[in-house]
Scaffold this motif. Structure first.
Motif, PDB file in Angstrom:
ATOM      1  N   MET A  12       0.850  -1.090   0.019  1.00  0.00           N
ATOM      2  CA  MET A  12       0.180   0.042  -0.038  1.00  0.00           C
ATOM      3  C   MET A  12       0.827   1.116  -0.026  1.00  0.00           C
ATOM      4  O   MET A  12       0.713   2.031  -0.591  1.00  0.00           O
ATOM      5  N   HIS A  13       1.958   1.317   0.748  1.00  0.00           N
ATOM      6  CA  HIS A  13       2.808   2.378   0.727  1.00  0.00           C
ATOM      7  C   HIS A  13       3.441   2.721  -0.827  1.00  0.00           C
ATOM      8  O   HIS A  13       3.470   3.832  -1.207  1.00  0.00           O
ATOM      9  N   GLY A  14       3.869   1.604  -1.124  1.00  0.00           N
ATOM     10  CA  GLY A  14       4.203   1.821  -2.857  1.00  0.00           C
ATOM     11  C   GLY A  14       3.180   2.179  -3.760  1.00  0.00           C
ATOM     12  O   GLY A  14       3.558   3.061  -4.557  1.00  0.00           O
ATOM     13  N   MET A  15       1.950   1.597  -3.449  1.00  0.00           N
ATOM     14  CA  MET A  15       0.925   2.223  -4.621  1.00  0.00           C
ATOM     15  C   MET A  15       0.585   3.665  -4.187  1.00  0.00           C
ATOM     16  O   MET A  15       0.523   4.322  -5.105  1.00  0.00           O
ATOM     17  N   VAL A  16       0.583   3.908  -3.138  1.00  0.00           N
ATOM     18  CA  VAL A  16       0.330   5.522  -2.721  1.00  0.00           C
ATOM     19  C   VAL A  16       1.595   6.288  -3.317  1.00  0.00           C
ATOM     20  O   VAL A  16       1.253   7.447  -3.776  1.00  0.00           O
ATOM     21  N   LEU A  17       2.705   5.742  -3.053  1.00  0.00           N
ATOM     22  CA  LEU A  17       3.927   6.692  -3.258  1.00  0.00           C
ATOM     23  C   LEU A  17       3.776   6.851  -4.923  1.00  0.00           C
ATOM     24  O   LEU A  17       4.078   7.851  -5.276  1.00  0.00           O
ATOM     25  N   VAL A  18       3.418   5.756  -5.802  1.00  0.00           N
ATOM     26  CA  VAL A  18       3.288   5.854  -7.335  1.00  0.00           C
ATOM     27  C   VAL A  18       2.201   7.063  -7.408  1.00  0.00           C
ATOM     28  O   VAL A  18       2.532   8.005  -8.359  1.00  0.00           O
ATOM     29  N   LEU A  19       1.121   6.973  -6.730  1.00  0.00           N
ATOM     30  CA  LEU A  19      -0.081   7.841  -7.241  1.00  0.00           C
ATOM     31  C   LEU A  19       0.482   9.332  -6.695  1.00  0.00           C
ATOM     32  O   LEU A  19      -0.005  10.166  -7.611  1.00  0.00           O
ATOM     33  N   VAL A  20       1.018   9.635  -5.559  1.00  0.00           N
ATOM     34  CA  VAL A  20       1.494  10.726  -5.145  1.00  0.00           C
ATOM     35  C   VAL A  20       2.462  11.430  -6.246  1.00  0.00           C
ATOM     36  O   VAL A  20       2.387  12.530  -6.483  1.00  0.00           O
ATOM     37  N   LEU A  44       9.300   9.522  -6.178  1.00  0.00           N
ATOM     38  CA  LEU A  44       8.200   9.023  -5.534  1.00  0.00           C
ATOM     39  C   LEU A  44       7.848   7.726  -6.267  1.00  0.00           C
ATOM     40  O   LEU A  44       7.478   6.764  -5.838  1.00  0.00           O
ATOM     41  N   VAL A  45       7.777   8.065  -7.849  1.00  0.00           N
ATOM     42  CA  VAL A  45       7.268   6.820  -8.649  1.00  0.00           C
ATOM     43  C   VAL A  45       8.127   5.536  -8.373  1.00  0.00           C
ATOM     44  O   VAL A  45       7.732   4.407  -8.490  1.00  0.00           O
ATOM     45  N   THR A  46       9.689   5.815  -8.507  1.00  0.00           N
ATOM     46  CA  THR A  46      10.681   4.811  -8.570  1.00  0.00           C
ATOM     47  C   THR A  46      10.588   4.059  -7.189  1.00  0.00           C
ATOM     48  O   THR A  46      10.585   2.893  -7.217  1.00  0.00           O
ATOM     49  N   ASN A  47      10.499   4.566  -6.000  1.00  0.00           N
ATOM     50  CA  ASN A  47      10.724   4.122  -4.780  1.00  0.00           C
ATOM     51  C   ASN A  47       9.195   3.199  -4.318  1.00  0.00           C
ATOM     52  O   ASN A  47       9.196   2.367  -3.796  1.00  0.00           O
ATOM     53  N   LEU A  85       9.152  13.345   0.419  1.00  0.00           N
ATOM     54  CA  LEU A  85       8.546  14.625   0.881  1.00  0.00           C
ATOM     55  C   LEU A  85       9.535  15.766   1.235  1.00  0.00           C
ATOM     56  O   LEU A  85       9.285  16.964   0.660  1.00  0.00           O
ATOM     57  N   SER A  86      10.698  15.290   1.651  1.00  0.00           N
ATOM     58  CA  SER A  86      11.821  16.387   1.777  1.00  0.00           C
ATOM     59  C   SER A  86      12.192  16.843   0.410  1.00  0.00           C
ATOM     60  O   SER A  86      12.591  18.096   0.159  1.00  0.00           O
ATOM     61  N   GLU A  87      12.194  16.065  -0.649  1.00  0.00           N
ATOM     62  CA  GLU A  87      12.581  16.554  -2.125  1.00  0.00           C
ATOM     63  C   GLU A  87      11.531  17.372  -2.706  1.00  0.00           C
ATOM     64  O   GLU A  87      11.648  18.363  -3.401  1.00  0.00           O
ATOM     65  N   LEU A 121      19.347  14.194   6.121  1.00  0.00           N
ATOM     66  CA  LEU A 121      19.030  13.233   7.034  1.00  0.00           C
ATOM     67  C   LEU A 121      18.033  12.229   6.640  1.00  0.00           C
ATOM     68  O   LEU A 121      17.986  11.001   6.909  1.00  0.00           O
ATOM     69  N   THR A 122      16.969  12.814   5.807  1.00  0.00           N
ATOM     70  CA  THR A 122      16.009  11.745   5.354  1.00  0.00           C
ATOM     71  C   THR A 122      16.484  11.106   4.265  1.00  0.00           C
ATOM     72  O   THR A 122      16.159   9.775   4.169  1.00  0.00           O
ATOM     73  N   HIS A 123      17.514  11.790   3.444  1.00  0.00           N
ATOM     74  CA  HIS A 123      18.192  10.892   2.281  1.00  0.00           C
ATOM     75  C   HIS A 123      18.928   9.719   2.868  1.00  0.00           C
ATOM     76  O   HIS A 123      18.894   8.437   2.463  1.00  0.00           O
TER      77      HIS A 123
END
Length: 151
Positions: A12-20, A44-47, A85-87, A121-123
């Motif tokens: 689900m995280h992956g699917m929503v990351l792609v959508l975002v 976002l899409v790749t991860n 999100l930091s990006e 730090l986030t990266h």
């Protein structure tokens, strides 16, 4: 949380990351640093796809990935959100320390010290989390799954 439930969370995280990421792609031209915004779109899409592959493998193929490993994978998904999100924020901030090539191409001049720290730090956290998640996945797949007869 079970292994199956954790795997579904990662999916689900992956699917929503792609959508975002797809929706964010529409905003790229309107940011002060479109090249950095494009980097966020790609991240976002790749991860998201990367997490979907990880979860799909765990949900469909025999493995010995344990609950502790799955919890780390879910944690890596959350760390990926923070990095992505930091990006997105960096499309306005224009930091240069963590992504110097993209920042140079974007004409970024650097952000405030706290902005540079957030991006850095986030990266680092997401990168280490994803590496660990994939190591645990590979190890879980190298061990023969119980009851499969695979040696």
């Amino acid at each position: 949380m079970s292994v199956h439930g954790g795997s579904r969370q990662v999916l689900m995280h992956g699917m929503v990351l792609v959508l975002v990421g797809l929706v964010w792609g529409l905003a790229v031209p309107g940011t002060p640093h479109p090249r950095l915004a494009l980097g966020a779109h790609i991240q976002l899409v790749t991860n998201g796809l990367l997490l979907m592959v990880l979860a799909t493998a765990m949900l469909t193929l025999p493995h010995r990935v344990g609950l502790t490993s799955v919890r780390m994978m879910v944690g890596a998904a959350w760390l990926t959100w923070a990095m992505a999100l930091s990006e997105v924020a960096n499309a306005w901030w224009g930091t240069t320390q963590m992504l110097p090539l993209a920042a140079h191409q974007a004409g970024a001049t650097g952000g405030a010290p706290w902005q540079e720290l957030v991006v850095t730090l986030t990266h680092i956290a997401a990168g280490l989390g994803l590496i660990l998640a994939w190591v645990l996945l590979v190890v879980g797949f190298l061990k023969p799954a119980s009851g499969t007869g695979i040696k």
